[in-house]
Motif scaffolding. Structure first.
Motif, PDB file in Angstrom:
ATOM      1  N   SER A 219       0.762  -1.541  -0.035  1.00  0.00           N
ATOM      2  CA  SER A 219      -0.202  -0.252  -0.133  1.00  0.00           C
ATOM      3  C   SER A 219       0.889   1.465   0.009  1.00  0.00           C
ATOM      4  CB  SER A 219      -0.449   0.368   1.501  1.00  0.00           C
ATOM      5  OG  SER A 219       0.489   0.281   2.833  1.00  0.00           O
ATOM      6  N   LYS A 220       0.042   2.645   0.041  1.00  0.00           N
ATOM      7  CA  LYS A 220       1.082   3.654  -0.697  1.00  0.00           C
ATOM      8  C   LYS A 220       1.693   4.129   0.983  1.00  0.00           C
ATOM      9  CE  LYS A 220      -1.416   6.527  -3.765  1.00  0.00           C
ATOM     10  NZ  LYS A 220      -1.927   7.833  -4.052  1.00  0.00           N
ATOM     11  N   ARG A 221       0.753   3.874   2.080  1.00  0.00           N
ATOM     12  CA  ARG A 221       1.612   4.063   3.708  1.00  0.00           C
ATOM     13  C   ARG A 221       2.031   3.009   4.005  1.00  0.00           C
ATOM     14  NH1 ARG A 221      -1.844   4.976   8.800  1.00  0.00           N
ATOM     15  NH2 ARG A 221      -0.108   4.499  10.230  1.00  0.00           N
ATOM     16  N   ALA A 222       2.329   1.302   3.555  1.00  0.00           N
ATOM     17  CA  ALA A 222       3.515   0.607   3.357  1.00  0.00           C
ATOM     18  C   ALA A 222       4.664   0.892   2.855  1.00  0.00           C
ATOM     19  CB  ALA A 222       2.894  -0.170   3.234  1.00  0.00           C
ATOM     20  N   PHE A 223       4.505   1.356   1.788  1.00  0.00           N
ATOM     21  CA  PHE A 223       5.228   1.817   0.955  1.00  0.00           C
ATOM     22  C   PHE A 223       6.509   2.900   1.816  1.00  0.00           C
ATOM     23  CE2 PHE A 223       7.567   3.760  -2.658  1.00  0.00           C
ATOM     24  CZ  PHE A 223       8.360   2.681  -2.665  1.00  0.00           C
ATOM     25  N   ILE A 224       5.387   4.452   1.843  1.00  0.00           N
ATOM     26  CA  ILE A 224       6.331   5.354   2.366  1.00  0.00           C
ATOM     27  C   ILE A 224       7.132   4.636   3.818  1.00  0.00           C
ATOM     28  CG2 ILE A 224       5.631   7.121   3.746  1.00  0.00           C
ATOM     29  CD1 ILE A 224       3.306   7.766   1.493  1.00  0.00           C
ATOM     30  N   GLU A 225       5.973   3.578   4.408  1.00  0.00           N
ATOM     31  CA  GLU A 225       6.882   3.900   5.996  1.00  0.00           C
ATOM     32  C   GLU A 225       8.360   3.012   5.798  1.00  0.00           C
ATOM     33  OE1 GLU A 225       4.242   1.817   7.780  1.00  0.00           O
ATOM     34  OE2 GLU A 225       2.616   3.849   8.382  1.00  0.00           O
ATOM     35  N   ILE A 226       8.909   2.278   4.895  1.00  0.00           N
ATOM     36  CA  ILE A 226       9.698   1.351   4.483  1.00  0.00           C
ATOM     37  C   ILE A 226      10.682   1.973   3.579  1.00  0.00           C
ATOM     38  CG2 ILE A 226       8.742   0.012   2.557  1.00  0.00           C
ATOM     39  CD1 ILE A 226      10.156  -2.627   3.983  1.00  0.00           C
ATOM     40  N   MET A 227      10.386   3.190   3.072  1.00  0.00           N
ATOM     41  CA  MET A 227      11.380   3.432   2.522  1.00  0.00           C
ATOM     42  C   MET A 227      12.165   3.901   2.895  1.00  0.00           C
ATOM     43  SD  MET A 227       9.326   6.107  -0.214  1.00  0.00           S
ATOM     44  CE  MET A 227      10.752   6.469  -1.249  1.00  0.00           C
ATOM     45  N   GLY A 228      12.380   4.674   4.151  1.00  0.00           N
ATOM     46  CA  GLY A 228      13.795   5.194   5.165  1.00  0.00           C
ATOM     47  C   GLY A 228      14.379   3.816   5.299  1.00  0.00           C
ATOM     48  N   VAL A 229      13.909   2.250   5.808  1.00  0.00           N
ATOM     49  CA  VAL A 229      15.284   1.669   5.800  1.00  0.00           C
ATOM     50  C   VAL A 229      15.670   1.490   5.249  1.00  0.00           C
ATOM     51  CG1 VAL A 229      14.636  -1.007   6.318  1.00  0.00           C
ATOM     52  CG2 VAL A 229      12.485   0.303   7.505  1.00  0.00           C
ATOM     53  N   TYR A 230      14.971   1.081   3.888  1.00  0.00           N
ATOM     54  CA  TYR A 230      16.039   0.990   1.766  1.00  0.00           C
ATOM     55  C   TYR A 230      16.533   2.709   1.937  1.00  0.00           C
ATOM     56  CZ  TYR A 230      13.270  -3.379   2.108  1.00  0.00           C
ATOM     57  OH  TYR A 230      13.630  -5.126   2.552  1.00  0.00           O
ATOM     58  N   GLY A 231      17.112   3.478   2.809  1.00  0.00           N
ATOM     59  CA  GLY A 231      17.787   4.771   2.176  1.00  0.00           C
ATOM     60  C   GLY A 231      16.609   5.515   1.235  1.00  0.00           C
ATOM     61  N   PHE A 232      16.169   5.148   0.940  1.00  0.00           N
ATOM     62  CA  PHE A 232      14.884   6.344  -0.053  1.00  0.00           C
ATOM     63  C   PHE A 232      14.324   7.138   0.600  1.00  0.00           C
ATOM     64  CE2 PHE A 232      15.337   2.258  -2.208  1.00  0.00           C
ATOM     65  CZ  PHE A 232      16.148   2.531  -3.381  1.00  0.00           C
TER      66      PHE A 232
END
Length: 75
Positions: free
Chosen positions: A45-58
């Motif tokens: 989902s957009k929300r989940a993607f936003i939350e995980i982006m920082g974990v991957y350095g984005f």
């Protein structure tokens, strides 16, 4: 969607989900995909993607000054 096959080194310790997030994050940062398209590519989902982006350095924030000013005006 188009299907792409990749040959990855055996020692690359990433699963398919992680590779999708990395590819989606990179394409989003390069402004090749919208946030929604990137989330769809990652299978999130957009929300989940936003939350995980920082974990991957984005960053979820655009590097464009015009986009930033537009976001501030719309807030």
């Amino acid at each position: 969607m188009r299907t792409v096959n990749l040959n990855l080194p055996e020692n690359l310790d990433l699963n398919e989900s992680e590779l999708k997030v990395i590819l989606a994050g990179e394409l989003y940062e390069r402004e090749k995909l919208s946030l929604g398209q990137a989330a769809d590519l990652a299978g999130l989902s957009k929300r989940a993607f936003i939350e995980i982006m920082g974990v991957y350095g984005f960053s979820v924030f655009s590097k464009s000054e015009a986009d930033l000013l537009s976001d501030i005006a719309n807030a």
